[in-house]
Design a protein around this motif. Structure first.
Motif, PDB file in Angstrom:
ATOM      1  N   ILE A  49       0.864  -1.164  -0.013  1.00  0.00           N
ATOM      2  CA  ILE A  49      -0.054   0.085  -0.008  1.00  0.00           C
ATOM      3  C   ILE A  49       1.037   1.161  -0.080  1.00  0.00           C
ATOM      4  O   ILE A  49       1.565   1.442   1.020  1.00  0.00           O
ATOM      5  CB  ILE A  49      -0.689  -0.202   1.147  1.00  0.00           C
ATOM      6  CG1 ILE A  49      -1.938  -1.138   1.060  1.00  0.00           C
ATOM      7  CG2 ILE A  49      -1.613   1.354   1.260  1.00  0.00           C
ATOM      8  CD1 ILE A  49      -2.860  -1.232   2.041  1.00  0.00           C
ATOM      9  N   VAL A  50       0.916   2.099  -1.226  1.00  0.00           N
ATOM     10  CA  VAL A  50       1.719   3.159  -1.275  1.00  0.00           C
ATOM     11  C   VAL A  50       1.172   4.562  -0.845  1.00  0.00           C
ATOM     12  O   VAL A  50       2.219   5.484  -0.654  1.00  0.00           O
ATOM     13  CB  VAL A  50       2.103   3.166  -2.806  1.00  0.00           C
ATOM     14  CG1 VAL A  50       2.788   1.750  -3.033  1.00  0.00           C
ATOM     15  CG2 VAL A  50       1.212   3.334  -3.780  1.00  0.00           C
ATOM     16  N   THR A 103       3.021   8.429  -6.855  1.00  0.00           N
ATOM     17  CA  THR A 103       3.343   6.953  -6.002  1.00  0.00           C
ATOM     18  C   THR A 103       2.984   6.004  -7.032  1.00  0.00           C
ATOM     19  O   THR A 103       3.062   4.722  -6.755  1.00  0.00           O
ATOM     20  CB  THR A 103       2.476   6.788  -4.806  1.00  0.00           C
ATOM     21  OG1 THR A 103       0.949   7.121  -5.146  1.00  0.00           O
ATOM     22  CG2 THR A 103       2.715   7.901  -3.771  1.00  0.00           C
ATOM     23  N   ARG A 104       2.253   6.286  -8.126  1.00  0.00           N
ATOM     24  CA  ARG A 104       2.227   5.266  -9.314  1.00  0.00           C
ATOM     25  C   ARG A 104       1.413   3.958  -8.827  1.00  0.00           C
ATOM     26  O   ARG A 104       1.924   2.724  -9.068  1.00  0.00           O
ATOM     27  CB  ARG A 104       3.430   4.925  -9.959  1.00  0.00           C
ATOM     28  CG  ARG A 104       4.177   6.090 -10.484  1.00  0.00           C
ATOM     29  CD  ARG A 104       5.411   5.585 -11.144  1.00  0.00           C
ATOM     30  NE  ARG A 104       6.479   5.273  -9.945  1.00  0.00           N
ATOM     31  CZ  ARG A 104       6.787   4.011  -9.506  1.00  0.00           C
ATOM     32  NH1 ARG A 104       6.326   2.854 -10.372  1.00  0.00           N
ATOM     33  NH2 ARG A 104       7.652   3.839  -8.653  1.00  0.00           N
ATOM     34  N   LEU A 115      -5.795   9.067 -14.419  1.00  0.00           N
ATOM     35  CA  LEU A 115      -4.924   8.172 -13.885  1.00  0.00           C
ATOM     36  C   LEU A 115      -5.285   6.699 -14.418  1.00  0.00           C
ATOM     37  O   LEU A 115      -6.344   6.422 -14.606  1.00  0.00           O
ATOM     38  CB  LEU A 115      -4.712   8.026 -12.635  1.00  0.00           C
ATOM     39  CG  LEU A 115      -4.412   9.274 -11.632  1.00  0.00           C
ATOM     40  CD1 LEU A 115      -4.538   8.988 -10.074  1.00  0.00           C
ATOM     41  CD2 LEU A 115      -3.122   9.868 -12.056  1.00  0.00           C
ATOM     42  N   ASP A 116      -4.552   5.791 -14.809  1.00  0.00           N
ATOM     43  CA  ASP A 116      -4.503   4.666 -15.464  1.00  0.00           C
ATOM     44  C   ASP A 116      -4.430   3.551 -14.411  1.00  0.00           C
ATOM     45  O   ASP A 116      -3.272   3.019 -14.191  1.00  0.00           O
ATOM     46  CB  ASP A 116      -3.401   4.346 -16.551  1.00  0.00           C
ATOM     47  CG  ASP A 116      -3.540   3.113 -17.106  1.00  0.00           C
ATOM     48  OD1 ASP A 116      -4.887   2.598 -17.009  1.00  0.00           O
ATOM     49  OD2 ASP A 116      -2.641   2.498 -17.866  1.00  0.00           O
ATOM     50  N   VAL A 117      -5.653   3.451 -13.677  1.00  0.00           N
ATOM     51  CA  VAL A 117      -5.655   2.561 -12.599  1.00  0.00           C
ATOM     52  C   VAL A 117      -6.644   2.003 -12.558  1.00  0.00           C
ATOM     53  O   VAL A 117      -7.810   2.199 -13.280  1.00  0.00           O
ATOM     54  CB  VAL A 117      -5.540   3.405 -11.008  1.00  0.00           C
ATOM     55  CG1 VAL A 117      -4.249   3.992 -11.057  1.00  0.00           C
ATOM     56  CG2 VAL A 117      -6.873   4.581 -11.193  1.00  0.00           C
ATOM     57  N   ARG A 154       1.854  -5.861  -6.720  1.00  0.00           N
ATOM     58  CA  ARG A 154       0.688  -4.468  -6.868  1.00  0.00           C
ATOM     59  C   ARG A 154       1.208  -3.484  -6.308  1.00  0.00           C
ATOM     60  O   ARG A 154       1.366  -3.455  -4.905  1.00  0.00           O
ATOM     61  CB  ARG A 154      -0.778  -5.070  -6.618  1.00  0.00           C
ATOM     62  CG  ARG A 154      -1.487  -5.830  -7.474  1.00  0.00           C
ATOM     63  CD  ARG A 154      -2.028  -5.138  -8.659  1.00  0.00           C
ATOM     64  NE  ARG A 154      -3.147  -5.860  -9.403  1.00  0.00           N
ATOM     65  CZ  ARG A 154      -2.950  -7.025  -9.984  1.00  0.00           C
ATOM     66  NH1 ARG A 154      -1.875  -7.715 -10.214  1.00  0.00           N
ATOM     67  NH2 ARG A 154      -4.024  -7.400 -10.351  1.00  0.00           N
ATOM     68  N   ARG A 155       0.928  -2.144  -6.623  1.00  0.00           N
ATOM     69  CA  ARG A 155       0.915  -1.157  -5.704  1.00  0.00           C
ATOM     70  C   ARG A 155      -0.393  -0.384  -5.718  1.00  0.00           C
ATOM     71  O   ARG A 155      -0.918  -0.342  -6.686  1.00  0.00           O
ATOM     72  CB  ARG A 155       2.009  -0.105  -6.786  1.00  0.00           C
ATOM     73  CG  ARG A 155       3.354  -0.471  -6.741  1.00  0.00           C
ATOM     74  CD  ARG A 155       4.208   0.559  -7.623  1.00  0.00           C
ATOM     75  NE  ARG A 155       4.221   2.152  -7.024  1.00  0.00           N
ATOM     76  CZ  ARG A 155       5.151   2.583  -5.877  1.00  0.00           C
ATOM     77  NH1 ARG A 155       6.017   1.494  -5.481  1.00  0.00           N
ATOM     78  NH2 ARG A 155       4.964   3.603  -5.548  1.00  0.00           N
TER      79      ARG A 155
END
Length: 319
Positions: free
Chosen positions: A4-5, A46-47, A135-137, A175-176
């Protein structure tokens, strides 16, 4: 190991979209909006691959025919699109979502509901609109019941946050993950206790919550009228105390409140602080950084934004 970032807590209000020009305290509104952008930039920095998106339900995705305390979206996710918020399918990290759901059950500590076709409302899509913009999430949507009593206790929400953290860490791969809690702060909505409505407006509201599954849009115009006619009821002192606890890494102290005590202190809308508490617990109550707090009576809400950056905490940079 997955990690977890970042954690983000942010208030939401659809009146940002529908009544921006009528907002009197434009300076406050702009500071809050700027803080959302700053939080969005922190997320970009934090990507994350995935955002566990914790939000409340406003009876556009759940109705009184079935109200689980916690629901995880493990398949399709569709945003209802009310009041200028995003509408339509949202990208879900299905493997991580299913892993979290299964891990919670296998732990023997939680039995969350799950949905393979989840409908969310602005309790989460407001965050998608402003915090995840560009954001590409993918997301893992987690809906907490905060408006249909009986509510999950604040202690239970904190415990779930810790369990979600453990589940993320046990996910194979790298995974971030960021965690966002959407809702609060102090505010009072003109919404009844569904068990005992009084007067025509409250009877209408309860009827909309019970019968809206097939045609929730039918009730929306009058719902908005009732909300717009309400007087603001903010408690900035409470909001400041809560944000200070968050900054100190002591948001767990909120668990001393019962639901009734929390509503008395900061209004029924403050029940949404369960989403912030869950987020903070998933970040192990690391100290947060407050980006903004603005009391917005035009939006009926005390509006706050804060971030928890575990890397900054490790580096001794957080206050």
């Amino acid at each position: 190991m997955s990690e977890i970032v970042l954690g983000v807590g942010a208030s939401h209000s659809t009146l940002m979209n529908t009544h921006w020009e009528e907002t009197l305290h434009k300076d406050r509104a702009e500071r809050f909006r700027d803080a959302l952008r700053e939080a969005r930039d922190e997320l970009a920095r934090t990507r994350p691959d995935t955002v566990v998106l914790i939000g409340s339900n406003h009876f556009r995705g759940f109705w009184l025919d079935l109200i689980p305390p916690f629901t995880i979206g493990v398949g399709e996710c569709v945003a209802s699109g009310e009041s200028g918020t995003p509408k339509g399918p949202q990208p879900v990290d299905v493997p991580l979502a299913r892993h979290i759901a299964e891990s919670l059950v296998e732990s023997g500590r939680f039995d969350p509901a799950f949905s393979a076709r989840l409908q969310i409302d602005h309790g989460q899509s407001h965050a998608i609109q402003y915090l995840l913009d560009g954001l590409d999430v993918e997301i893992v949507p987690l809906v907490v019941n905060v408006f249909a009593h009986p509510l999950p206790t604040l202690q239970r929400c904190e415990e779930l946050g810790h369990a979600v953290r453990e589940a993320v860490h046990s996910f194979p791969g790298d995974r971030r993950v960021a965690v966002v809690g959407s809702g609060g702060l102090s505010h009072r909505l003109p919404w009844p206790d569904w068990r005992e409505p009084h007067g025509d407006d409250e009877e209408f509201m309860v009827g909309a919550w019970l019968d809206g599954r097939a045609n929730w849009q039918k009730y929306d115009a009058r719902r908005r009228e009732i909300i717009r006619a309400a007087e603001a009821s903010l408690t900035p002192e409470f909001d400041d105390e809560f944000l200070t606890l968050l900054e100190r890494g002591e948001a767990h102290r909120l668990t001393t409140f019962t639901s009734e005590e929390l509503e008395k202190a900061a209004g029924n809308g403050a029940q949404e602080l369960r989403t912030w508490l869950l987020m903070a617990a998933a970040l192990e109550h690391a100290p947060a950084r407050r980006l903004a707090y603005e009391p917005m009576p035009e939006w009926l809400t005390g509006m706050g934004v804060a971030v928890i950056d575990p890397a900054a905490v490790d580096a001794g940079q957080s206050t």
